[in-house]
Enzyme design. Structure first.
Site, PDB file in Angstrom:
ATOM      1  N   HIS A  68       0.835  -1.191   0.000  1.00  0.00           N
ATOM      2  CA  HIS A  68       0.000   0.000   0.000  1.00  0.00           C
ATOM      3  C   HIS A  68       0.872   1.245   0.000  1.00  0.00           C
ATOM      4  CE1 HIS A  68       0.306   0.268   4.569  1.00  0.00           C
ATOM      5  NE2 HIS A  68       0.503   1.513   4.200  1.00  0.00           N
ATOM      6  N   GLN A  95       4.242   7.276   2.390  1.00  0.00           N
ATOM      7  CA  GLN A  95       4.569   6.020   3.055  1.00  0.00           C
ATOM      8  C   GLN A  95       4.327   4.872   2.076  1.00  0.00           C
ATOM      9  OE1 GLN A  95       1.700   3.996   5.720  1.00  0.00           O
ATOM     10  NE2 GLN A  95       3.250   4.194   7.302  1.00  0.00           N
ATOM     11  N   HIS A 128       4.448   0.658   1.894  1.00  0.00           N
ATOM     12  CA  HIS A 128       4.566  -0.618   2.614  1.00  0.00           C
ATOM     13  C   HIS A 128       5.077  -1.667   1.621  1.00  0.00           C
ATOM     14  CE1 HIS A 128       2.152  -4.178   4.570  1.00  0.00           C
ATOM     15  NE2 HIS A 128       3.448  -4.335   4.686  1.00  0.00           N
ATOM     16  N   HIS A 183     -10.261   1.471   7.965  1.00  0.00           N
ATOM     17  CA  HIS A 183      -8.997   0.884   8.416  1.00  0.00           C
ATOM     18  C   HIS A 183      -9.173   0.148   9.738  1.00  0.00           C
ATOM     19  CE1 HIS A 183      -4.728   0.409   9.262  1.00  0.00           C
ATOM     20  NE2 HIS A 183      -4.919   0.975  10.446  1.00  0.00           N
ATOM     21  N   HIS A 240      -7.065  -3.571  11.648  1.00  0.00           N
ATOM     22  CA  HIS A 240      -5.938  -4.471  11.408  1.00  0.00           C
ATOM     23  C   HIS A 240      -6.457  -5.836  10.980  1.00  0.00           C
ATOM     24  CE1 HIS A 240      -3.242  -1.618  13.939  1.00  0.00           C
ATOM     25  NE2 HIS A 240      -3.678  -1.091  12.818  1.00  0.00           N
ATOM     26  N   MET A 281      -7.295  -1.254  15.289  1.00  0.00           N
ATOM     27  CA  MET A 281      -7.711   0.122  15.075  1.00  0.00           C
ATOM     28  C   MET A 281      -9.113   0.072  14.505  1.00  0.00           C
ATOM     29  SD  MET A 281      -4.651   2.385  13.612  1.00  0.00           S
ATOM     30  CE  MET A 281      -3.235   2.775  14.616  1.00  0.00           C
TER      31      MET A 281
HETATM   32 CU    CU Z   1       0.101  -2.411   3.380  1.00  0.00          CU
HETATM   33 CU    CU Z   2      -3.637   0.884  12.051  1.00  0.00          CU
END
Ligand code: CU
Ligand code: CU
Length: 346
Positions: free
Chosen positions: A77, A150, A152, A221, A223, A297
């Site tokens: 991501h 960011q 990932h 979002h 986890h 989260m």
């Molecule tokens: Cu990711």
């Molecule tokens: Cu998170």
């Protein structure tokens, strides 16, 4: 005859000129900025890297589109943050929200101050263009002084023979002032999730500012325990009955990018925003809200634009206590709660 002939050419010339000016305004007005990773070599799987850019703060810029430059083979991501201050002074740093903090690695958050998510990409999602005439204001007269990208990197096989990566985003922007500014509000909760049970984590806030917002995209979002995340606009009618309008609902295990909202009707002063995450835990221990993979989260992001003036001062709608806090035991209790609808996917 002679004059007529001349006029004809003059007219033709004028039309061509007007056309050129017109297309110039339209196509050259929007410029692109390549905001990419500076050829990094991800050194381990599940790595989150961040890189910043400082925005020229003498001018205001309006970001009108996000064109991804990556593939799902390379990046799991990408997230674009707007900040007042970046999390680190380095050109690239480890910014794994979910990483277990091993003592060997220094990690810093993407932003140090005023974090705002502006764009999210996953799974070869196409370009996101904001609605016509809408832009995120950055630089002068904006809290967004830095942008942080960011990425990932989940799997790093392709980097083992020294290949480097420049995944990132082409920012489409204009310097022409736009009236309709884009903003994001984040609904979320703190709290704990009971073992071997289903927990609803809920947040609700009233829009108290004298502004009308036009929702257009949302992102969820969690986890790994999230099954459904739903967001609503709640408007009380003359009879005190709450009218619930779904903004967006999804399985948070699907790619966590921005999707178009279900209903783009404006949200006015006095309306409420409400979100619920349905968490299913098969764990034998309590799960806390937190940043690592072992934590959870519960987030619902709503992207909107305002007709004129600034975006909402309210950037967050947070229920920090978490459960037991439910939509139905607020002081100003909500009614007609779509209990089933908010926790099922159909
Ligand atoms: Cu990711
Ligand atoms: Cu998170």
């Amino acid at each position: 005859m002679f004059i007529k002939f001349n006029l004809y050419f003059l007219l033709k010339y004028l039309i061509v000129l007007i056309f050129l000016i017109f297309t110039n305004v339209y196509s050259h007005d929007v410029e692109k900025y390549a905001f990419l990773m500076p050829n990094v070599i991800p050194y381990r799987p599940e790595l989150y890297l961040c890189t910043p850019i400082r925005v020229d703060t003498f001018n205001s810029y309006y970001i009108v589109g996000f064109e991804p430059n990556s593939t799902m083979e390379t990046a799991h991501h990408m997230l674009l943050y707007g900040c007042e201050n970046p999390g680190s002074e380095k050109p690239v740093w480890n910014c794994g929200e979910m990483a277990k903090n091993s003592e060997m690695e220094e990690t810093y958050t993407p932003c140090k101050k005023s974090t705002q998510i502006m764009y999210a990409w996953a799974r070869d999602a196409p370009m996101l263009k904001l609605p016509e005439g809408v832009g995120f204001k950055v630089g002068a007269k904006s809290k967004i002084k830095y942008l942080v990208l960011q990425v990932h990197y989940a799997n790093i096989n392709q980097f083992q023979d020294g290949n480097s990566d420049n995944s990132g985003i082409f920012l489409h922007y204009t310097k022409r002032p736009l009236d309709k500014l884009a903003g994001v509000i984040l609904l979320g909760t703190g709290g704990k999730i009971k073992p071997l049970a289903t927990t609803h984590m809920e947040a609700v806030c009233t829009l108290t500012e004298n502004k009308t917002i036009h929702p257009f995209a949302y992102r969820t979002h969690t986890h790994s325990l999230g099954r459904v995340v739903a967001g609503y606009r709640v408007r009380e009618d003359e009879n005190g009955i709450d009218q619930w309008t779904l903004l967006g609902k999804r399985d948070p295990l699907t790619p966590q990018m921005f999707y178009p909202v279900v209903d783009t009707d404006p949200i006015r002063k006095g309306d409420k925003l409400a979100s619920r995450c349905t968490m299913v835990s098969a764990r034998t221990t309590i799960t806390h809200i937190g940043a690592t993979q072992e934590d959870e989260m519960c987030n619902f992001y709503l992207m909107y634009w305002v007709d004129s003036g600034s975006t909402l001062d309210m950037k967050y709608c947070f229920n920090n206590q978490g459960p037991p806090f439910y939509w139905y035991n607020l002081d100003d209790r909500l009614n007609r709660i779509p209990d089933k609808d908010a926790s099922s996917l159909d």
